[in-house]
Design an enzyme around this catalytic site. Structure first.
Site, PDB file in Angstrom:
ATOM      1  CG  ASP A  48     -52.639 -88.154  63.160  1.00 28.36           C
ATOM      2  OD1 ASP A  48     -53.823 -88.248  63.360  1.00 28.36           O
ATOM      3  OD2 ASP A  48     -52.327 -88.805  61.981  1.00 28.36           O
ATOM      4  CB  THR A  87     -55.124 -90.214  59.333  1.00 26.09           C
ATOM      5  OG1 THR A  87     -55.030 -90.323  60.809  1.00 26.09           O
ATOM      6  CG2 THR A  87     -53.597 -89.857  59.222  1.00 26.09           C
ATOM      7  CE  LYS A 169     -51.179 -92.000  62.505  1.00 22.45           C
ATOM      8  NZ  LYS A 169     -52.660 -91.768  62.526  1.00 22.45           N
ATOM      9  CG  ASP A 170     -47.985 -95.016  55.158  1.00 20.10           C
ATOM     10  OD1 ASP A 170     -49.173 -94.870  55.286  1.00 20.10           O
ATOM     11  OD2 ASP A 170     -47.560 -96.295  55.159  1.00 20.10           O
ATOM     12  NE  ARG A 171     -53.656 -92.950  58.125  1.00 26.93           N
ATOM     13  CZ  ARG A 171     -53.144 -93.951  58.772  1.00 26.93           C
ATOM     14  NH1 ARG A 171     -52.457 -95.048  58.488  1.00 26.93           N
ATOM     15  NH2 ARG A 171     -53.586 -93.933  60.041  1.00 26.93           N
ATOM     16  CG  HIS A 304     -56.578 -93.997  67.783  1.00 24.76           C
ATOM     17  ND1 HIS A 304     -57.814 -94.045  67.456  1.00 24.76           N
ATOM     18  CD2 HIS A 304     -55.718 -93.457  66.997  1.00 24.76           C
ATOM     19  CE1 HIS A 304     -58.068 -93.386  66.341  1.00 24.76           C
ATOM     20  NE2 HIS A 304     -56.849 -93.060  66.201  1.00 24.76           N
ATOM     21  CG  ASP A 345     -54.954 -85.829  61.030  1.00 29.08           C
ATOM     22  OD1 ASP A 345     -55.002 -85.334  62.127  1.00 29.08           O
ATOM     23  OD2 ASP A 345     -54.563 -86.892  61.049  1.00 29.08           O
ATOM     24  CG  HIS A 346     -58.479 -86.607  62.619  1.00 23.30           C
ATOM     25  ND1 HIS A 346     -58.325 -87.005  64.004  1.00 23.30           N
ATOM     26  CD2 HIS A 346     -57.683 -87.351  61.846  1.00 23.30           C
ATOM     27  CE1 HIS A 346     -57.383 -87.757  63.799  1.00 23.30           C
ATOM     28  NE2 HIS A 346     -56.860 -88.143  62.676  1.00 23.30           N
TER      29      HIS A 346
END
Length: 553
Positions: A48, A87, A169-171, A304, A345-346
């Site tokens: 991530d 994400t 992360k769940d997503r 972050h 993801d990014h």
């Protein structure tokens, strides 16, 4: 990878696929026979917020797991080609072969003014119709993902194939595993949890959660930076909060769960749980291929919290390199025939305070006047309209209040486009009609216009009435007391990510051509000899990956 402490005993050695199963996969409609038997276990790893810029910078420093991946086929110019570089949208592309416009996952959170609850924000991986669910305290669900994943397609052909996901992360876990996972585990802030019902949890999950609780009960010691990291240890004071970042060592106080997830510890726990699931479920030892999707979240939280340009990120990536090396060594000992794929993801944008020190003069924090609430208040007062008028954030999807009369909605749209476009920090403000009328881009993602990037993220049911895109190097983090930097822009520091494929014995190849993350799934499907039947996908199989034959039927 010792945090969970499973007994990672060696396996009994490689087994070949049954000839009948190989023939079925190779001769299924639309399939092309692979160059050699498909791997027994396919492992897809997402890091991530792992930009291609970070890959390029740190690649010479890697000696562990990243070094092994670098010895495979590496596309250093992979693209999350869409505009919504968050994400959930990014993870939705990795194993579906589809862009967010097709997956339906247009953002981490979007606005749905038709829901009956007071909270009109909808989280990408929730069931908003579930009793008590909100965008911040939600029931985890795959319902918003409109397409199948690779694991779903594998199970449709071979029901005994296992589809497993583990993430911080769940997503990420939901978007990579899709609609028919056998096991799906993610960190929920306190422990590894699952949304699946009627599925017995493996024993290793309880052991992993016990180990993490024990770990959190004591403080973690500062990491010792090597010279490459100490060279980045420049203390920088963040605007707004006075917080100092850049020279941290990722130490953690006892019980600090936020610091735990913004450190290599959460990745170590995730990989240890993944190893335990491989062992306990005997993944890769059946008659058909299994899929294990792993999303490692600490790099995102470190980015972050501190920005990606300081000592903290250096420590995180070098530690993650070591942890991945341990994980791959475990897989080697198991004797399972496995293949790896890696992407992200990014990417991410560094903090403006550090960027300016490095000569990026236009780096800045966003003007608070660009917040949708502030913009809407001004427009409402100017037009004599009550209510929120505009709903949204600083950039991305902005929604017009659905309760306004159609004529007033039109007035708000015109005024909002004028106001946004006149602001010196805004690169573009696009109406939904403008985006919807734009054909889906088909050329190299390098040259896409802003409206083409927005089109790749656009869903007519979930996207906003206006899409706002800020100029390069403008970060939307104003309150720096918790986070310092972010992502989500249409610029290449957020779009460009590495894509790598590795399998034992296959030659190394460094590729400069631009490809998309939606190309990963069809390439892996070709590696498995798996047909891509309806629905078709946005991506394409990548030629030149060893062990892959791409059909162009």
């Amino acid at each position: 990878m010792s945090v969970c402490g499973p007994n990672l005993a060696e396996g009994t050695g490689m087994r070949r696929f049954a000839l009948a199963v190989r023939a079925l996969l190779a001769t299924a409609a639309g399939a092309t026979p692979p160059l050699q038997p498909p791997p027994k276990l396919l492992i897809v790893i997402s890091i991530d917020q792992f930009s291609a810029d970070l890959w390029d910078e740190y690649r010479p420093q890697f000696t562990g797991g990243f070094a092994r991946l670098a010895s495979g086929t590496v596309f250093r110019n992979g693209y999350q080609s869409h505009a919504a570089t968050e994400t959930c949208p990014g993870h939705s592309t990795l194993l579906t072969g589809d862009r967010p416009a097709t997956t339906g996952i247009v953002a981490n959170i979007w606005t749905d003014q038709s829901v009956t609850r007071s909270d009109k924000s909808v989280y990408c991986a929730e069931d908003e119709l579930a009793s008590g669910s909100s965008s911040t305290a939600y029931k985890v669900s795959d319902k918003h993902l409109r397409v199948p994943t690779l694991g779903d397609r594998m199970k449709a052909v071979s029901p005994t194939s296992r589809n497993v996901a583990v993430s911080g992360k769940d997503r990420a876990a939901v978007m990579m595993s899709g609609h028919h996972p056998d096991q799906r585990w993610y960190w929920d802030g306190k422990q590894f949890a699952t949304d699946l019902t009627g599925v017995a949890p493996p024993r290793v999950v309880g052991a992993a959660n016990d180990a993490v609780r024990n770990l959190l009960s004591a403080p973690s010691q500062p990491l010792q930076p090597p010279p490459f990291c100490t060279a980045k240890a420049q203390p920088i004071t963040l605007e707004g909060s006075g917080k100092i970042v850049g020279n941290g060592t990722l130490a953690r106080a006892a019980g600090d769960a936020n610091a735990f997830r913004a450190s290599p510890e959460i990745d170590a726990a995730t990989l240890a749980l993944a190893a335990g699931l491989v062992q306990e479920m005997k993944l890769g030892s059946g008659s058909v291929s299994d899929l294990l999707a792993i999303s490692l979240s600490a790099t995102d939280y470190v980015g972050h919290t501190y920005g990606p340009g300081g000592q903290e990120m250096c420590l995180q990536l070098l530690e993650l390199d070591r942890e991945l090396g341990d994980f791959f060594a475990f897989l080697d000992r198991s004797g399972v025939d496995y293949a790896l794929a890696l992407s992200a993801d990014h990417g991410g944008l560094d903090i403006p305070e550090r960027l300016r020190l490095h000569g990026v003069a236009d780096a800045a924090r966003v003007d608070p006047a660009l917040a949708a609430s502030a913009m809407g208040k001004r427009i409402g007062q100017k037009l004599g309209l009550a209510g929120p008028v505009l709903i949204g954030e600083f950039s991305g999807d902005v929604f017009i209040d659905k309760d306004l009369k159609p004529t007033d909605r039109g007035r708000v749209l015109r005024e909002a486009l004028r106001e946004y476009r006149a602001h010196p920090q805004v690169a573009a403000a696009l109406s939904r009609d403008q985006i919807a009328k734009t054909p889906m881009p088909t050329a190299s993602p390098v040259g896409w216009s802003l409206v083409q990037k927005a089109r790749a993220s656009f869903d007519p049911e979930r996207s906003g009435d206006i899409v706002v895109m800020l100029k390069p190097h403008i970060t939307t983090i104003v309150d720096t007391s918790r986070y310092a930097s972010t992502h989500g822009s249409p610029w290449d520091y957020d779009r460009r990510v590495p894509i790598a494929f590795w399998r034992k014995g296959f030659p190394a190849a460094s590729r400069e051509d631009a490809v998309e993350t939606v190309d990963i799934m069809p390439t892996l499907a070709a590696m498995l000899g798996l047909p891509i039947t309806a629905p078709a996908v946005d991506g394409k199989c990548l030629d030149g990956v060893p062990g892959v034959v791409c059909s162009r039927r």
